[in-house]
Design a protein around this motif. Structure first.
Motif, PDB file in Angstrom:
ATOM      1  N   LEU A  14      -7.686  -6.958   8.243  1.00 49.52           N
ATOM      2  CA  LEU A  14      -6.631  -7.809   7.724  1.00 49.52           C
ATOM      3  C   LEU A  14      -7.120  -8.735   6.616  1.00 49.52           C
TER       4      LEU A  14
ATOM      5  N   ARG B  84      -7.783  -8.132   3.666  1.00 49.47           N
ATOM      6  CA  ARG B  84      -7.224  -7.835   2.340  1.00 49.47           C
ATOM      7  C   ARG B  84      -5.864  -8.496   2.124  1.00 49.47           C
ATOM      8  N   ILE B  85      -5.253  -9.072   3.179  1.00 54.05           N
ATOM      9  CA  ILE B  85      -3.986  -9.782   3.023  1.00 54.05           C
ATOM     10  C   ILE B  85      -4.272 -11.145   2.382  1.00 54.05           C
ATOM     11  N   LYS B  86      -3.695 -11.372   1.208  1.00 53.81           N
ATOM     12  CA  LYS B  86      -3.959 -12.633   0.512  1.00 53.81           C
ATOM     13  C   LYS B  86      -2.816 -13.633   0.647  1.00 53.81           C
TER      14      LYS B  86
ATOM     15  N   SER C 178       3.623  -5.215   2.975  1.00 54.00           N
ATOM     16  CA  SER C 178       3.909  -4.637   4.284  1.00 54.00           C
ATOM     17  C   SER C 178       4.714  -5.635   5.094  1.00 54.00           C
TER      18      SER C 178
ATOM     19  N   HIS D  68       3.608  -9.307   4.064  1.00 50.56           N
ATOM     20  CA  HIS D  68       2.217  -9.575   3.694  1.00 50.56           C
ATOM     21  C   HIS D  68       1.891  -8.878   2.379  1.00 50.56           C
ATOM     22  N   GLU D  69       1.263  -9.629   1.484  1.00 47.62           N
ATOM     23  CA  GLU D  69       0.844  -9.093   0.190  1.00 47.62           C
ATOM     24  C   GLU D  69      -0.668  -8.928   0.181  1.00 47.62           C
ATOM     25  N   TYR D  70      -1.132  -7.731  -0.186  1.00 50.57           N
ATOM     26  CA  TYR D  70      -2.554  -7.413  -0.191  1.00 50.57           C
ATOM     27  C   TYR D  70      -3.163  -7.683  -1.572  1.00 50.57           C
ATOM     28  N   ASP D  71      -4.477  -7.631  -1.618  1.00 47.27           N
ATOM     29  CA  ASP D  71      -5.173  -7.804  -2.895  1.00 47.27           C
ATOM     30  C   ASP D  71      -4.740  -6.768  -3.921  1.00 47.27           C
ATOM     31  N   SER D  72      -4.371  -5.586  -3.434  1.00 49.89           N
ATOM     32  CA  SER D  72      -3.943  -4.501  -4.324  1.00 49.89           C
ATOM     33  C   SER D  72      -2.522  -4.708  -4.850  1.00 49.89           C
TER      34      SER D  72
ATOM     35  N   LYS E 240      -4.664 -15.263  11.055  1.00 50.74           N
ATOM     36  CA  LYS E 240      -5.238 -14.063  10.435  1.00 50.74           C
ATOM     37  C   LYS E 240      -6.657 -13.888  10.935  1.00 50.74           C
TER      38      LYS E 240
END
Length: 276
Positions: free
Chosen positions: A154, A156-158, A221, A213-217, A149
């Motif tokens: 990118l 924001r991807i946690k 995706s 991929h999981e974001y902070d929000s 990463k």
């Protein structure tokens, strides 16, 4: 003189046609079948239709349980051992879909074997995640697939969920189907706060992977990593692989050179006849 010229012209054209035909025949496309499925969801019921042109063997389907591990779908109707084109299989999930992480898109993993005995994996989604616009960098080192990463966009991807079914290559074809493992590897969960690199074992056949991929929000995706080696070619010499990819181009160039040589020879012969 005219008779000799016509005889030479006919002989030259025949040579050109034979040479061109040989060049193009060396790379005629082979007609191969395909295996594909259409999936329908209705609550806990799942309908799988074989929309391809080849049969699938020993098909199994898997959904996620509450701990994000694979749980096998119970088939109610249809023959999962031999699944020919145009047929349907009805199944029912035994575990409810988890409402967090990868479970929010509710993937359905389908495993089956083709006629050669090669294990193939396909992934369907109850709710299709959006495709990632900027991919995480990946590189391969043999059977290892490394995902890193980097980049501000990118950050924001946690978390990344990886679905991979290791493929051992053509060596697996030497084993009977009863000797092969039927349960898939559970999704790999990587929290990027623990490190900026994750490693996946894809097998000696270098299978592909699905990265969600999981974001902070909370948004998800999808990034698809293709196979590192084309199926069935992991033990082929490099020159054979190169010829399969570029033989048509080589044949076209040779045919063009052959036509040019015929044109030059025809021009010289014509000038010689005129000078007489």
């Amino acid at each position: 003189m005219k008779l000799q010229f016509k005889h030479y012209l006919a002989k030259t054209l025949l040579k050109f046609i034979f040479f061109s035909s040989f060049c193009f025949v060396t790379h005629l496309p082979a007609v191969a079948g395909s295996i594909g499925f259409s999936i329908s969801f209705s609550d806990d019921l799942i309908l799988i239709s074989n929309t391809g042109s080849d049969s699938a063997y020993r098909l199994s389907a898997w959904t996620l349980n509450s701990t994000l591990k694979w749980s096998q779908v119970q088939f109610k109707e249809g023959n999962f051992s031999y699944f020919p084109p145009g047929k349907n299989i009805k199944g029912q999930r035994l575990m409810p879909s988890p409402g967090y992480g990868l479970g929010r898109v509710d993937p359905l993993l389908i495993l089956f074997y083709d006629q050669a005995g090669s294990r193939i994996a396909q992934l369907a989604w109850h709710q299709m995640p959006r495709m990632l616009q900027q991919y995480l960098p990946t590189r391969r080192n043999g059977n290892e697939l490394h995902v890193t990463k980097s980049g501000e966009s990118l950050e924001r991807i946690k978390t990344t969920y990886a679905v991979v079914v290791p493929y051992e290559g053509i060596s697996a074809l030497a084993k009977s189907l009863s000797d092969t493992e039927t349960s898939p590897q559970d999704p790999i969960i990587h929290n990027w706060t623990t490190g900026n690199s994750m490693m996946l074992n894809t097998g000696s056949g270098q299978s592909g992977a699905w990265l969600v991929h999981e974001y902070d929000s909370g948004d998800l995706s999808l990034q698809i990593v293709r196979d590192g080696v084309m199926r069935g070619q992991e033990q082929m010499p490099e020159w054979v692989v190169w010829m399969r990819q570029y033989l048509m181009l080589v044949a076209t160039v040779l045919a063009g050179l052959g036509g040019l040589c015929v044109l030059v020879g025809f021009t010289k012969y014509s000038r010689r006849l005129i000078s007489r």
